[in-house]
Every structure is written in structure tokens, then in C-alpha cells.
Motif scaffolding. Structure first.
Motif, short mmCIF file in Angstrom:
data_model
loop_
_atom_site.label_atom_id
_atom_site.label_comp_id
_atom_site.label_asym_id
_atom_site.label_seq_id
_atom_site.Cartn_x
_atom_site.Cartn_y
_atom_site.Cartn_z
N THR A 239 15.77 -4.20 -3.90
CA THR A 239 16.01 -5.08 -2.76
C THR A 239 16.20 -4.29 -1.48
O THR A 239 15.65 -4.62 -0.42
CB THR A 239 17.24 -5.97 -3.02
N THR A 240 16.98 -3.20 -1.57
CA THR A 240 17.25 -2.38 -0.39
C THR A 240 15.98 -1.71 0.12
O THR A 240 15.70 -1.72 1.33
CB THR A 240 18.30 -1.31 -0.72
N ILE A 241 15.20 -1.13 -0.78
CA ILE A 241 13.97 -0.43 -0.37
C ILE A 241 12.97 -1.41 0.24
O ILE A 241 12.35 -1.13 1.27
CB ILE A 241 13.34 0.31 -1.56
N ASN A 242 12.80 -2.57 -0.39
CA ASN A 242 11.86 -3.57 0.16
C ASN A 242 12.31 -4.06 1.53
O ASN A 242 11.48 -4.29 2.42
CB ASN A 242 11.72 -4.74 -0.81
N SER A 243 13.61 -4.22 1.72
CA SER A 243 14.14 -4.64 3.03
C SER A 243 13.88 -3.56 4.08
O SER A 243 13.50 -3.87 5.23
CB SER A 243 15.63 -4.92 2.91
N MET A 244 14.07 -2.30 3.72
CA MET A 244 13.81 -1.20 4.65
C MET A 244 12.34 -1.18 5.06
O MET A 244 12.02 -1.08 6.26
CB MET A 244 14.21 0.13 3.99
N LEU A 245 11.45 -1.29 4.08
CA LEU A 245 10.02 -1.25 4.39
C LEU A 245 9.59 -2.44 5.24
O LEU A 245 8.78 -2.29 6.16
CB LEU A 245 9.22 -1.21 3.08
N THR A 246 10.12 -3.60 4.93
CA THR A 246 9.76 -4.80 5.71
C THR A 246 10.15 -4.62 7.17
O THR A 246 9.37 -4.92 8.08
CB THR A 246 10.45 -6.04 5.12
N SER B 10 0.82 -1.22 0.00
CA SER B 10 0.00 0.00 0.00
C SER B 10 0.85 1.27 0.00
O SER B 10 0.34 2.36 -0.24
CB SER B 10 -0.92 0.02 1.22
N VAL B 11 2.16 1.14 0.25
CA VAL B 11 3.03 2.31 0.38
C VAL B 11 3.41 2.85 -0.99
O VAL B 11 3.92 2.13 -1.84
CB VAL B 11 4.31 1.96 1.18
N GLU B 12 3.16 4.13 -1.18
CA GLU B 12 3.51 4.80 -2.45
C GLU B 12 4.80 5.60 -2.31
O GLU B 12 5.64 5.60 -3.22
CB GLU B 12 2.39 5.73 -2.89
N THR B 13 4.97 6.30 -1.18
CA THR B 13 6.13 7.18 -1.00
C THR B 13 6.78 6.93 0.35
O THR B 13 6.10 6.75 1.36
CB THR B 13 5.71 8.66 -1.09
N LEU B 14 8.09 6.91 0.34
CA LEU B 14 8.89 6.76 1.55
C LEU B 14 9.86 7.92 1.63
O LEU B 14 10.64 8.15 0.71
CB LEU B 14 9.65 5.43 1.52
N MET B 15 9.79 8.68 2.73
CA MET B 15 10.71 9.79 2.94
C MET B 15 11.60 9.48 4.13
O MET B 15 11.11 9.08 5.18
CB MET B 15 9.95 11.10 3.17
N LEU B 16 12.90 9.65 3.94
CA LEU B 16 13.87 9.34 4.97
C LEU B 16 14.79 10.53 5.20
O LEU B 16 15.35 11.08 4.25
CB LEU B 16 14.70 8.12 4.57
N GLN C 259 4.88 3.18 -11.51
CA GLN C 259 4.67 2.05 -12.41
C GLN C 259 5.27 0.77 -11.82
O GLN C 259 6.00 0.03 -12.49
CB GLN C 259 5.23 2.35 -13.80
N ASN C 260 5.00 0.56 -10.54
CA ASN C 260 5.40 -0.64 -9.80
C ASN C 260 6.90 -0.78 -9.62
O ASN C 260 7.38 -1.87 -9.32
CB ASN C 260 4.84 -1.90 -10.49
N GLU C 261 7.65 0.31 -9.78
CA GLU C 261 9.09 0.28 -9.55
C GLU C 261 9.47 1.43 -8.63
O GLU C 261 8.92 2.53 -8.74
CB GLU C 261 9.86 0.40 -10.87
N TRP C 262 10.41 1.18 -7.72
CA TRP C 262 10.85 2.21 -6.80
C TRP C 262 11.85 3.14 -7.49
O TRP C 262 12.80 2.69 -8.11
CB TRP C 262 11.51 1.59 -5.57
N ARG C 263 11.60 4.45 -7.34
CA ARG C 263 12.49 5.46 -7.90
C ARG C 263 12.78 6.53 -6.85
O ARG C 263 11.90 6.92 -6.09
CB ARG C 263 11.87 6.13 -9.13
N ILE C 264 14.03 6.97 -6.83
CA ILE C 264 14.40 8.10 -5.98
C ILE C 264 13.99 9.36 -6.73
O ILE C 264 14.35 9.55 -7.89
CB ILE C 264 15.92 8.11 -5.72
#
Length: 278
Positions: free
Chosen positions: A83-90, A48-54, A67-72
Motif C-alpha cells: 500500500t505504501t509503495i503504490n501510494s508513493m508511486l501514484t 511499467s515500473v520495476e525498480t524504485l530507488m529513494l 513476481q508482481n510483489e514489491w520487495r526491498i
């Protein structure tokens, strides 16, 4: 009469069993589920997560699913390391509140929860938003203090902070090229004074067009593996406009991949060695 009594007993047994299942067991399951949900740091699904701000000591980064891909998207616009973003979110969405205690006004700095603390915010596709501040390590155990703007301080596993203690280089995609090896139909290798072309005439056979002879399929496979698996060691220019400065206007080597099914072309240039680097 005996048959009737047996039937009555059976009905009573079924009714009692139904009561135990639907009232006692189901009620217990709901209580346990509510207890687990109350311990969750975030009650969100990863998809459900669209945006991640760190925001951490290395900078401020915004990552968005497009479009189903993580972009900075900030501070640069580029592909993110999936892989890194999915690990962070998990690690964030699975995190639980280990302990919690009330906060007196002005006490945040005592737990490393000042404006310089790590800050994480997530936004969902449906418009929900949640955030957390992560502070210093607890005196005992592998935990850190955290705060969610609700007058409570929570302790959470230190691994959450470790997973988000990233640089821009850590979270960006470092692959040299993105392509499916099975889609490559032609390869052009160039270097000063030489050009070699390879064409895939069958499911697994490559031909050298220059001399119309079979190519070494193992060598071609090795070349494609290097192009798809190798990663950048550093990014020295985000714009990539001054190619001459990096010896890429007239490169030492150039690879062109022509992909099938109208997927276009991939191009990769490598300079001659400059100050020990390519």
C-alpha cells in the motif's frame, strides 16, 4: 429535383460535421493532451515500473517488483508494504509541473537541490530510466523545488516530497504472517507443558483433536484475525539467527498453521516478556 437537392444538402452537412469532428475537435483534443503530457513530471505508467530507488535524510532504499510483489532489496532484503509503495508511486507519477524556470549554473543550492536533497529514480521493465531531485519548500504556496538534469527547475506539489519522506520501517511490510484464512486446515498451539491441536473438519467447523470435541469457531476466527492483522512494532535483528538472545529458542508461545493444497506450514514464535516487550 427537390429530393436531389435535399440529398446534396444532407451530404454537405455530413461532410461538414465530419470535418468539424475530425479536424477541429480531434485537433483540439490532441493539443490539450499534449499540453497535459508536457506538464507531467514523469510520463510513465505505474505498472511499467520495476525498480524504485529513494535517497532521503533517513537513508537510501531500493525497492523492486519481483513476481508482481514489491520487495526491498537494499539495505535489507524483505517484503515491502504494498500500500505504501503504490501510494508513493501514484503521487510521483501523477505529479505535475506547476511552474518552471531556467537555471543558471551553480544555482541549485539556492533551492535546496544539493547532493543532500531527496533523490528518486525509477526504472521500467523495458529499460527506461527517469529521476528527480526534490529540494526545499517554495516561499509561497504548498510547493517544493525540483530538478531533472535538464537546466530547468520545476515547482511541484509538496505532497510528493511528504510521501517519499519515509524510513525503512515505513516502507517495509510489518505483517506478522501472510496467509489466507480459508486455507488454514490445522492449528497447533504450544506453550511450556501444553500443546493443543485444532483441525478443520468442514467449511466452517473446527475440532479440538486432543479431546475430539468441537472448538469455538468464534475464538478460532479471532485467533486467525490477530495473526493476520497484527503488525510488528519494531525490527530488532535483521538476521534472526540468535534466537536464544530474544527468548525464542524455547519460546513462551508457538503457533503453527498447516495450510491446504500443499501450501506448507506457517510458524510463529513469541517470547516471554523481556524488558516489557515480546
Amino acid at each position: 429535383m427537390k429530393m436531389r437537392n435535399t440529398l446534396i444538402l444532407f451530404i454537405i452537412l455530413v461532410a461538414l460535421g465530419s470535418y468539424v469532428y475530425f479536424v477541429e475537435i480531434k485537433h483540439h483534443e490532441k493539443v490539450e493532451q499534449a499540453k497535459q503530457e508536457s506538464k507531467q513530471l514523469f510520463n510513465l505508467e505505474k505498472d511499467s515500473v520495476e525498480t524504485l530507488m529513494l535517497q532521503n535524510s533517513k537513508g537510501t532504499f531500493t525497492i523492486k517488483k519481483i513476481q508482481n510483489e514489491w520487495r526491498i532489496i537494499d539495505p535489507v532484503y524483505t517484503e515491502a508494504d504494498e500500500t505504501t509503495i503504490n501510494s508513493m508511486l501514484t503521487s510521483l507519477l501523477d505529479a505535475q509541473k506547476e511552474t518552471e524556470f531556467s537555471l543558471d549554473e551553480g544555482d541549485l543550492t539556492n533551492y535546496g537541490l544539493s547532493d543532500r536533497a531527496m533523490y528518486i529514480r525509477v526504472n521500467t521493465f523495458s529499460g527506461e530510466q527517469d529521476s528527480i531531485w526534490i529540494g526545499e519548500k517554495t516561499p509561497v504556496g504548498s510547493f517544493v523545488f525540483s530538478f531533472k538534469n535538464d537546466s530547468l527547475v520545476y515547482t511541484i506539489n509538496q505532497s510528493v516530497k511528504t510521501n517519499f519522506d519515509k524510513t525503512l520501517f515505513d516502507i517495509r511490510d510489518k505483517n506478522l504472517l501472510h496467509f489466507n484464512r480459508d486455507d488454514v486446515r490445522r492449528i497447533v498451539l504450544k506453550r511450556p507443558g501444553q500443546k493443543i491441536e485444532f483441525d478443520k473438519s468442514g467449511p466452517s467447523d473446527w475440532q479440538i483433536l486432543n479431546i475430539n470435541r468441537p472448538a469455538d469457531n468464534g475464538k478460532i476466527s479471532g485467533l486467525l484475525s490477530k495473526l493476520s492483522n497484527n503488525k510488528a512494532k519494531a525490527f530488532v535483528d535483521e538476521e534472526g539467527e540468535n534466537l536464544a538472545k530474544f527468548g525464542l529458542q524455547n519460546p513462551g508461545y508457538e503457533v503453527q498453521l498447516m495450510l491446504g493444497q500443499e501450501q506448507g506450514q506457517k510458524e510463529f514464535r513469541v517470547s516471554r516478556k523481556i524488558s516489557g516487550k515480546y
